[in-house]
Design an enzyme around this catalytic site. Structure first.
Site, PDB file in Angstrom:
ATOM      1  CD  GLU A 284      15.425  29.821  -0.174  1.00 33.30           C
ATOM      2  OE1 GLU A 284      15.008  28.994   0.646  1.00 33.30           O
ATOM      3  OE2 GLU A 284      16.199  29.522  -1.109  1.00 33.30           O
TER       4      GLU A 284
ATOM      5  CD  GLU B 258      20.312  30.786  -0.995  1.00 32.40           C
ATOM      6  OE1 GLU B 258      20.015  29.576  -1.000  1.00 32.40           O
ATOM      7  OE2 GLU B 258      19.990  31.571  -0.086  1.00 32.40           O
TER       8      GLU B 258
HETATM    9  O1  AHR Z   1      22.135  27.399   0.818  1.00 29.25           O
HETATM   10  C1  AHR Z   1      21.413  26.623   1.730  1.00 29.25           C
HETATM   11  C2  AHR Z   1      19.978  27.102   1.905  1.00 29.25           C
HETATM   12  O2  AHR Z   1      19.281  26.955   0.702  1.00 29.25           O
HETATM   13  C3  AHR Z   1      19.792  28.567   2.235  1.00 29.25           C
HETATM   14  O3  AHR Z   1      19.912  28.823   3.583  1.00 29.25           O
HETATM   15  C4  AHR Z   1      18.395  28.830   1.782  1.00 29.25           C
HETATM   16  O4  AHR Z   1      18.196  30.175   1.412  1.00 29.25           O
HETATM   17  C5  AHR Z   1      18.197  27.861   0.642  1.00 29.25           C
HETATM   18  O5  AHR Z   1      17.033  27.159   0.759  1.00 29.25           O
END
Ligand code: AHR
Length: 491
Positions: free
Chosen positions: A175, A299
């Site tokens: 990110e 994610e």
């Molecule tokens: O999964 C929780 C958080 O969500 C992670 O650390 C991040 O990459 C995303 O914003």
């Protein structure tokens, strides 16, 4: 009773379903690592070398193929040298992103790689590009994978690991448009190119380097990164998308108390994944027509308000049958897009967000989402085949049925289905092109949408046998409201 026709073509193989589609993510966040996976050898909780035995067993049961670590946002502040060597002398530091708690670094590189060995899964390490240095990441790769003579290989040996590990999946940043440095895609692309050069292949290790991809529908990010880096020294591009029922990050709603409207909003929000994957893939197609770069949804999952009276920085939430439908729908989407999607990692494995497992002291609960991973595991390493269902609308313009089908090397067809309707049952009439169905068997997960497993009642929602009728070369299954099923067909 509604009857819907579903057609399969086992001869029309479309792409390969990498086992890694069924991956998980584990971050130094709340009770995911500490308490959830790792309790230390001196714990009363039954453990193997400090890892919870129940969690290891549960990971093995679903054939967990890959585990991402150490973050998330945590990754871009993680300095690997803090987590090696004698545990008593490892640095204690603050986990700035997640609750401001003390991170004692007792779970580091050796502990993570050993966990993957015990589970039998691939490690996927997210490197620090946001606040680290090129040298630091380059050294970490050398420390883990170099077999020869060098100060870093010697340090690894001194720390108890003679042989290098094999590390395939390496993320270069996380990110980086947000918590990983708030960068513009042009700047990130340049940094990626530089970091990637110094992440070398040592001793026969072959790094599969993954660039930070877009947040949800940030198509400009994908366009820029693909243009600036393309298939050059990059084999994966990540995508992050969370299902937030209300679409409002300030008030995401409760995991267990929700209205019918919120339920359908959740399913609609999760179905957006189909559009995201399709549109990001279309951009990738322009810069990488040969599909050398895979899309890696590292994610995904539901994100609700934390459970009452829990640390807001720990992101602990319960998990209901609604989450099971979300998982079933997403995994069907990923399967159907495996011409481009080669890995996906639900967030997160234990005690965080849409966790497959919840732990409390000695107890562990398999969530409804866990059971979807169990139900779908037969897709791993099979070939996606054509399938089409004449769908029906559940409510609020949300399609009722989601589906995907694959064929394994033995020729068995495996079909997964979900019914998102809260009120309607559907009978699905299954026909296979060019062949009749000889026999079939099925399993199903179904319960009222709010149903969930608790530490006192861990078996509220579990997989049950599903009766499959076979007649005249066709198969029929009935999907009750709020259900997901798996059917194996012998043709
Ligand atoms: O999964 C929780 C958080 O969500 C992670 O650390 C991040 O990459 C995303 O914003």
């Amino acid at each position: 009773m509604n009857t819907l026709k579903l057609t399969l073509n086992p001869l029309q193989k479309l792409s390969h379903i990498n086992p890694e589609i069924y991956g998980n993510f584990s971050e130094h966040l709340g009770r995911c690592i500490y308490g959830g996976i790792y309790v230390g050898e001196n714990s009363d909780i039954p453990n193997i070398e400090g890892y919870r035995k129940d969690v290891i067993d549960a990971f093995r049961q679903i054939n967990l193929p890959v585990l991402r670590w150490p973050g998330g946002c945590f990754a871009d502040e993680y300095h690997w040298r803090d987590g090696i060597g004698e545990k008593s002398s490892r640095k204690k530091m603050i986990n700035t992103h997640w609750g401001g708690v003390v991170e004692d670094n007792s779970f580091g590189t050796h502990e993570f790689m050993r966990l993957c060995e015990l589970v039998g899964c691939q490690p996927y390490i997210a490197g620090n590009l946001g606040s680290g240095t090129v040298e630091e990441l380059s050294n970490w790769i050398e420390y883990m994978t170099f077999d020869g003579v060098s100060p870093l290989a010697e340090l690894r040996r001194k720390n108890g690991r003679e042989q290098p590990w094999k590390l395939k999946y390496l993320g270069i940043g996380n990110e980086n448009w947000g918590c990983g440095g708030n960068m513009r895609p042009e700047y990130y692309s340049d940094l990626y190119r530089r970091y990637a050069v110094y992440c070398r292949n040592y001793s026969g290790n072959d790094l599969f380097k993954i660039a930070c991809g877009p947040n949800a529908d940030n198509y400009t990010w994908t366009e820029t990164v693909m243009k600036q880096i393309g298939p050059w020294n990059m084999r994966g591009l990540s995508l992050h998308y969370y299902t937030v029922p209300t679409g409002n990050w300030e008030h995401k709603g409760s995991a267990t108390e929700f209205t019918e409207q919120e339920y359908y909003d959740t399913i609609r929000s999760t179905l957006h994944m189909e559009e995201l994957v399709t549109r990001h893939s279309a951009i990738m197609d322009r810069y990488d027509p040969e599909h050398k770069v895979g899309l890696i949804v590292d994610e995904w999952g539901t994100w609700y308000d934390v459970e009452p009276d829990t640390n807001p920085g720990f992101l602990y939430q319960q998990n209901t049958m609604r989450d099971a439908i979300v998982a079933a729908v997403n995994l069907n989407i990923f399967n159907r897009h495996t011409d481009r999607v080669i890995m996906a990692n639900i967030a997160q494995a234990v005690n965080v967000l849409q966790a497959i497992l919840l732990t409390e002291g000695m107890k562990t609960v398999k969530t409804p989402t866990y059971h979807i991973f169990d139900l779908y595991k037969q897709h791993q390493d099979s070939d996606l085949i054509y399938s089409h269902v004449e769908n029906s609308l559940a409510a609020d313009n949300v399609p009722a049925i989601s589906q995907s089908a694959s064929v394994n090397p033995a020729g068995d067809v495996f079909l997964t289905l979900s019914n998102a309707s809260l009120t309607e049952s559907y009978t699905v009439d299954i026909a296979a092109a060019f062949s009749g169905v000889n026999s079939a068997e099925g399993r199903i997960l179904t319960a009222e949408a709010h149903a969930h497993n608790t530490f006192d009642e861990p078996e509220n929602v579990t997989i049950q046998p599903l009766s499959v009728k076979t007649e005249n070369g066709r198969a029929q299954v009935t999907l009750p409201p709020c259900s997901a099923a798996a059917v194996t067909l012998k043709l």
